[in-house]
Scaffold this motif. Structure first.
Motif, PDB file in Angstrom:
ATOM      1  N   UNK A  44      25.953  12.943 -20.676  1.00 17.36           N
ATOM      2  CA  UNK A  44      26.742  12.058 -21.526  1.00 17.36           C
ATOM      3  C   UNK A  44      27.519  11.039 -20.703  1.00 17.36           C
ATOM      4  N   UNK A  45      28.115  11.481 -19.582  1.00 16.70           N
ATOM      5  CA  UNK A  45      29.082  10.636 -18.895  1.00 16.70           C
ATOM      6  C   UNK A  45      28.554   9.890 -17.666  1.00 16.70           C
ATOM      7  N   UNK A  46      27.496  10.402 -17.033  1.00 18.81           N
ATOM      8  CA  UNK A  46      27.011   9.681 -15.849  1.00 18.81           C
ATOM      9  C   UNK A  46      26.657   8.213 -16.148  1.00 18.81           C
ATOM     10  N   UNK A 120      24.021 -13.001 -22.743  1.00 18.35           N
ATOM     11  CA  UNK A 120      24.594 -12.838 -24.084  1.00 18.35           C
ATOM     12  C   UNK A 120      23.884 -11.704 -24.819  1.00 18.35           C
ATOM     13  N   UNK A 121      24.681 -10.871 -25.489  1.00 18.64           N
ATOM     14  CA  UNK A 121      24.091  -9.818 -26.316  1.00 18.64           C
ATOM     15  C   UNK A 121      23.784  -8.529 -25.576  1.00 18.64           C
ATOM     16  N   UNK A 122      23.948  -8.539 -24.260  1.00 24.91           N
ATOM     17  CA  UNK A 122      23.654  -7.320 -23.502  1.00 24.91           C
ATOM     18  C   UNK A 122      24.719  -6.252 -23.788  1.00 24.91           C
ATOM     19  N   UNK A 123      24.297  -5.000 -24.009  1.00 25.00           N
ATOM     20  CA  UNK A 123      25.272  -3.946 -24.310  1.00 25.00           C
ATOM     21  C   UNK A 123      25.116  -2.778 -23.359  1.00 25.00           C
ATOM     22  N   UNK A 124      26.166  -1.961 -23.301  1.00 23.53           N
ATOM     23  CA  UNK A 124      26.224  -0.861 -22.325  1.00 23.53           C
ATOM     24  C   UNK A 124      26.730   0.410 -23.009  1.00 23.53           C
ATOM     25  N   UNK A 125      26.323   1.571 -22.474  1.00 21.21           N
ATOM     26  CA  UNK A 125      26.984   2.808 -22.908  1.00 21.21           C
ATOM     27  C   UNK A 125      28.415   2.767 -22.372  1.00 21.21           C
ATOM     28  N   UNK A 126      29.384   3.297 -23.104  1.00 20.69           N
ATOM     29  CA  UNK A 126      30.768   3.192 -22.633  1.00 20.69           C
ATOM     30  C   UNK A 126      31.596   4.380 -23.105  1.00 20.69           C
ATOM     31  N   UNK A 142      35.859  17.619 -15.198  1.00 21.07           N
ATOM     32  CA  UNK A 142      34.822  17.075 -14.326  1.00 21.07           C
ATOM     33  C   UNK A 142      35.287  15.729 -13.806  1.00 21.07           C
ATOM     34  N   UNK A 143      34.934  15.431 -12.563  1.00 21.10           N
ATOM     35  CA  UNK A 143      35.275  14.131 -11.987  1.00 21.10           C
ATOM     36  C   UNK A 143      33.982  13.438 -11.574  1.00 21.10           C
ATOM     37  N   UNK A 144      33.754  12.258 -12.149  1.00 23.43           N
ATOM     38  CA  UNK A 144      32.555  11.464 -11.853  1.00 23.43           C
ATOM     39  C   UNK A 144      32.949  10.289 -10.971  1.00 23.43           C
ATOM     40  N   UNK A 145      32.290  10.119  -9.839  1.00 23.43           N
ATOM     41  CA  UNK A 145      32.621   8.965  -8.991  1.00 23.43           C
ATOM     42  C   UNK A 145      31.520   8.708  -7.981  1.00 23.43           C
ATOM     43  N   UNK A 146      31.612   7.525  -7.362  1.00 22.55           N
ATOM     44  CA  UNK A 146      30.654   7.205  -6.304  1.00 22.55           C
ATOM     45  C   UNK A 146      31.267   7.506  -4.942  1.00 22.55           C
ATOM     46  N   UNK A 200      37.005   6.329 -10.699  1.00 21.87           N
ATOM     47  CA  UNK A 200      36.060   7.220 -11.366  1.00 21.87           C
ATOM     48  C   UNK A 200      36.670   7.832 -12.619  1.00 21.87           C
ATOM     49  N   UNK A 201      35.862   8.615 -13.315  1.00 17.44           N
ATOM     50  CA  UNK A 201      36.264   9.161 -14.615  1.00 17.44           C
ATOM     51  C   UNK A 201      36.523  10.660 -14.519  1.00 17.44           C
ATOM     52  N   UNK A 202      37.671  11.073 -15.067  1.00 18.21           N
ATOM     53  CA  UNK A 202      37.964  12.497 -15.222  1.00 18.21           C
ATOM     54  C   UNK A 202      37.761  12.834 -16.692  1.00 18.21           C
TER      55      UNK A 202
END
Lengths: 352, 582
Positions: A44-46, A120-126, A142-146, A200-202
């Motif tokens: 879901x989150x990656x 224009x019009x490009x969308x992303x998961x968020x 969980x912690x996601x990061x590079x 990154x995302x927790x």
């Protein structure tokens, strides 16, 4: 008991029974749906994490992490040197590269909102920040990061696990820079204080957004590396305000009152340096004039240069620059990183 | 009415039962999960090895892979301890161990513990099935904490799969590895990574050490067990095992793997691969970046033949290519300074608690004979053991039937061609093959061919049966049964024989410019095939053998298949009885 009453009781029992039969397995199912496995959270989150690549400065890394927070490609990250020095490129989970604009920043929250320059019009998961949640201390996260730039291109970012260790105000520093967020943040027992992990995302165990992973900073008194994240419930209004075009980057007026700084006059007389008029709250540190044969001219500074770093400290405004300079003693050598015509250069000068 | 109330009570009962069951379920999961984990750790701990230099200093970890004591560790762990080491197991006992084989590029080493035949081996998992988020356990001896060798267990999740970590100099390269957040510290190196069911999935060997010094940072890397598995039989041969190169280079261009250069002497060039072609798959895996390609390449030993699929202007093509040696080590390389194991004891451990062993005594004779030094090998003793395993049964069957001075005459007739996709009816070919000590001749449908044993050239091979004469000259030497038939011979491990789709053991023989790879299975004492390299820039002579015939004065295959062409077409020949001329 009359037969009618008995029948009614029986029917009631049946109804209650049916409701219970329906509810308990449903509840179990729902519980299962609400507590997905590691694998489901990862899946879901990656895809909502972007890898950021920019300019390295001194000992600071040239890469970091960001979180997609809108369908249109807004990215939330930490307001660190990567954002300040510019030249940012974001790589989305599918390996696509995008140039990046900085939409707004908040020094008070140590956050920056970026926007991918898209077709224009490009969308992303968020990540929907409206779903941001404040878990209990002790909750799994969980912690996601590079971190360490382990992933490149379309390779998925790293994920580590841990628990929320505390929610406390944080006193921490990075060089001369002080962590500005005054309200409590999340301390985590997973190691997130790593190169490139900032931004990154927790998430909690169910994958709900919890925090923005913070910088590589040390605790002010213990000097240990702090693993922390800024609560997304706190950042949501900030992101909303920046998206709505409001100015959020305001420091309380008295915040800088007792901080030492080099005056405009000293800057001109001793350094030979005149900055552009400091007219707004956070005027970028652009050089307006360099006096002939001055220290600054000899170091190679030119009119139009944007000062982005003093040593490792990120310069966010003229005031900030004047404060940073005050930290050096006469005779000390210091390096300035400047942005000249979209190129980073470093100059050295000796403090007069 | 009564029925209705019965039904309602039943429903009520069911509803409570459901509620109760679900509660019990959620309570039990935690308890059950913990006890399952405790049980698993108890089961896998006996396979975990604490690897130390003979005097008990330094060291790392390892994992037992068979009852006869073979154990895998890291090259950077064993490289400091010499030919022999001391190994502690969770039963608190110390065992002597000898170095067997090393893979410096992949950072893998094989050792053998001595003194028991009932060591507890780890059960191997499939690292290709490992997913990000899977729970894992790392066992080993970080900081050499356990003076009784009980392994330390750290728990975590898989943070990434198919990771690539750059080499130090040109070796210690981690390709296709597993990234974990379980704590990995100095001393964990070489120890096993297990999945939550206790299946061995990797070797913990590396971590992103940075500002905190050489301690856990939450990012560690394990060599995948599937890569280790491709090297185990090579390592058992006492080799310094090398990795391979494909003789062409690739780069990532807009999400595609594009060939930038191809050596004109390479097999890939002869199969038609050119610059700007797009690599679609390699070794059966789709690739979309140069990193992907390197990840696939890095898990195979030198000499492995792998399928390659590419796309160019003319369409999609497939062929197999053999990996050439990357390093060709003659001696084990020195570790780069920053990778040398430091004194790994815990900084807070007072010096007087340091593990001590009695001074290393003179090695007992039975241990000494387990190590034979020889250039190009890690431990030649183990190569001799493997050579014997491959050759002794064949030599016993040949006996005195192989006198190399004899000339053999054999009639042959083609019996059809086949590829993986299709069989075609036999092309009518008949001939007479003559193999002598210095040359082999063939009269094929009346046309004569003659190939010189000492200096074979591709032009002398019959076009319909390329490589046949060169290969049967090598076969004649092997079937002489003589120990010194070739200048050099060595056991080379195991590989998948592509035309036969069988796992085979490899024996390499060298003589002049000719290198032959003989393939053996456990089903027969005789080889099932051979690939002979006999010159740069020309195709190998590749034969497969079937239906071995033993007559009074000779042993020879009753059927020979010739592997040739892009499609690896097999042309089958039925061989007549060997007529021996003395």
């Amino acid at each position: 008991m009359t037969s009618v009453l008995r029948r009614n009781v029986a029917i009631l029992q049946v109804l209650v029974g049916v409701v219970l039969v329906l509810t308990s397995p449903t509840a179990t199912l729902m519980a299962q749906m609400l507590s997905p496995t590691h694998l489901e959270v990862v899946a879901l989150r990656q895809p909502v994490i972007v890898k950021l690549f920019g300019a390295s400065a001194g000992s600071l890394d040239s890469y970091g992490t960001g979180i997609l927070v809108s369908k249109e490609g807004h990215v939330l990250t930490v307001w660190n040197h990567l954002v300040s020095t510019g030249f940012l490129t974001a790589v989305t989970a599918d390996g696509k590269r995008f140039p990046v604009d900085t939409i707004g920043t908040s020094a008070e929250h140590d956050a920056a909102l970026l926007k991918l320059k898209t077709e224009p019009g490009e969308t992303f998961p968020f990540v929907d920040l409206a779903q941001a949640t404040d878990p209990e201390v002790g909750a799994s996260v969980y912690a996601f990061s590079n971190m360490f730039r382990v992933a490149a291109g379309n390779e998925p970012v790293s994920v580590v696990h841990g628990v929320i260790a505390a929610r406390v105000p944080l006193e921490a520093t990075q060089g001369r820079w002080k962590f500005p967020v005054k309200s409590p943040i999340w301390l985590i027992d997973a190691i997130t204080n790593n190169s490139g992990a900032a931004g990154g995302l927790l998430t909690d165990a169910a994958g709900m957004p919890v925090g923005l992973i913070g910088r590589e900073i040390r605790h002010a008194s213990s000097r240990t590396w702090v693993n922390y994240a800024v609560p997304l419930t706190m950042l949501k209004p900030v992101v909303d305000a920046i998206m709505a075009g409001k100015k959020v980057d305001q420091k309380p007026k008295d915040a800088t009152a007792d901080v030492a700084m080099i005056s405009d006059k000293d800057l001109t007389s001793k350094y030979g340096l005149t900055m552009v008029p400091n007219v707004v709250e956070r005027t970028p540190a652009f050089v307006d004039d360099v006096a002939k044969d001055s220290l600054s001219e000899k170091s190679g500074l030119q009119r139009g240069d944007l000062i982005v770093l003093v040593e490792d400290a990120v310069i966010t405004s003229i005031t900030d620059f004047q404060q940073q300079l005050a930290n050096f003693r006469t005779g000390q050598r210091l390096s300035l990183t400047i942005n000249r015509d979209e190129e980073l250069k470093t100059v050295e000068l000796r403090v007069p | 009415m009564t029925r209705l109330s019965q039904l309602s009570s039943l429903l009520l009962f069911l509803s409570f039962w459901f509620t109760a069951a679900s509660d019990v379920h959620s309570q039990q999961t935690l308890v059950q999960r913990e006890s399952a984990r405790v049980e698993t750790i108890g089961r896998i701990s006996p396979s975990v090895v604490c690897v130390m230099a003979p005097n008990g200093e330094g060291g790392g970890s390892g994992v037992l892979i068979s009852a006869d004591g073979f154990a895998i560790s890291n090259f950077h762990v064993t490289s400091g301890s010499g030919s022999f080491m001391k190994c502690g197991l969770d039963n608190s006992k110390l065992y002597d161990a000898v170095i067997v084989g090393i893979d410096p590029t992949g950072d893998v080493a094989l050792i053998q513990l001595q003194g028991r035949t009932d060591f507890v081996a780890a059960q191997r998992g499939d690292s290709d099935q490992v997913r990000v988020g899977d729970e894992v356990m790392a066992l080993g001896n970080p900081f050499l904490l356990a003076s009784d060798f009980t392994p330390t267990v750290t728990y975590g999740i898989v943070s990434g799969v198919r990771r690539y970590q750059y080499p130090a100099n040109t070796f210690l390269e981690y390709t296709d590895c597993i990234q974990i957040d379980a704590s990995i510290n100095p001393g964990n190196s070489g120890g096993p990574l297990f999945d939550i069911q206790g299946r061995w999935i990797g070797i913990n060997g590396r971590a992103s050490f940075e500002k905190r010094g050489r301690v856990n940072s939450g990012a560690a890397y394990a060599i995948s067990v599937n890569q280790v598995q491709l090297f185990i039989e090579h390592l058992k041969c006492g080799l310094i095992v090398d990795h391979g190169v494909p003789e062409f280079t690739v780069e990532t261009v807009e999400g595609e793997v594009v060939v930038s250069q191809v050596s004109e002497l390479s097999e890939a060039w002869r199969r038609g691969l050119r610059a700007r072609a797009q690599i679609v798959s390699f070794a059966g895996r789709l690739v979309s970046s140069a990193n992907d390609f390197q990840n696939v390449l890095g898990i195979y030993p030198e000499g492995t033949r792998l399928p390659l699929t590419w796309r160019d202007k003319e369409g999609v093509h497939s062929a197999t290519i053999r990996l050439r040696p990357l390093h060709d080590f003659q001696k084990a390389p020195e570790l780069p300074e920053e990778r040398k194991p430091k004194d790994e004891k815990h900084p807070e451990t007072p010096d007087d608690q340091k593990q001590k062993f009695e001074a290393p005594e003179e090695l007992p004779k039975e241990l000494n004979r387990l190590f034979v030094e020889r250039d190009g090998f890690c431990n030649y003793h183990f190569n001799e053991v493997q050579q014997s395993k491959l050759l002794d049964p064949m030599r016993a069957r040949i006996g005195t039937k192989g006198d190399p001075k004899n000339v053999w005459q054999i009639s042959l007739a083609s019996s059809g061609s086949e590829t993986k996709e299709a069989k075609t009816p036999p092309i009518s070919l008949t001939g007479e093959l003559t193999i002598g000590p210095t040359a082999a001749g063939l009269k094929l449908d009346g046309v004569p061919y003659l190939q010189n044993a000492e200096n074979p050239v591709a032009a002398e091979e019959p076009a319909q049966l390329p490589g046949l004469l060169t290969a049967v000259l090598q076969l004649r030497k092997l079937l002489s049964g003589e120990k010194a038939a070739f200048n050099e011979q060595l056991a080379m491990g195991q590989t998948l024989h592509l035309p036969l789709q069988k796992s085979v053991h490899i024996l390499v023989t060298r003589e002049g410019a000719r290198t032959s790879r003989w393939y053996f299975t456990s089903e027969s004492p005789f080889p099932v095939g051979v690939d002979v390299e006999y010159g740069q820039g020309i195709d190998e002579a590749r034969l497969v053998f079937e239906n071995w015939q033993e007559s009074e004065n000779a042993v020879f295959p009753g059927r020979i298949g010739i592997v040739a062409g892009v499609q690896e077409q097999l042309t089958w020949l039925t061989m007549g009885e060997v007529k021996v001329k003395q």
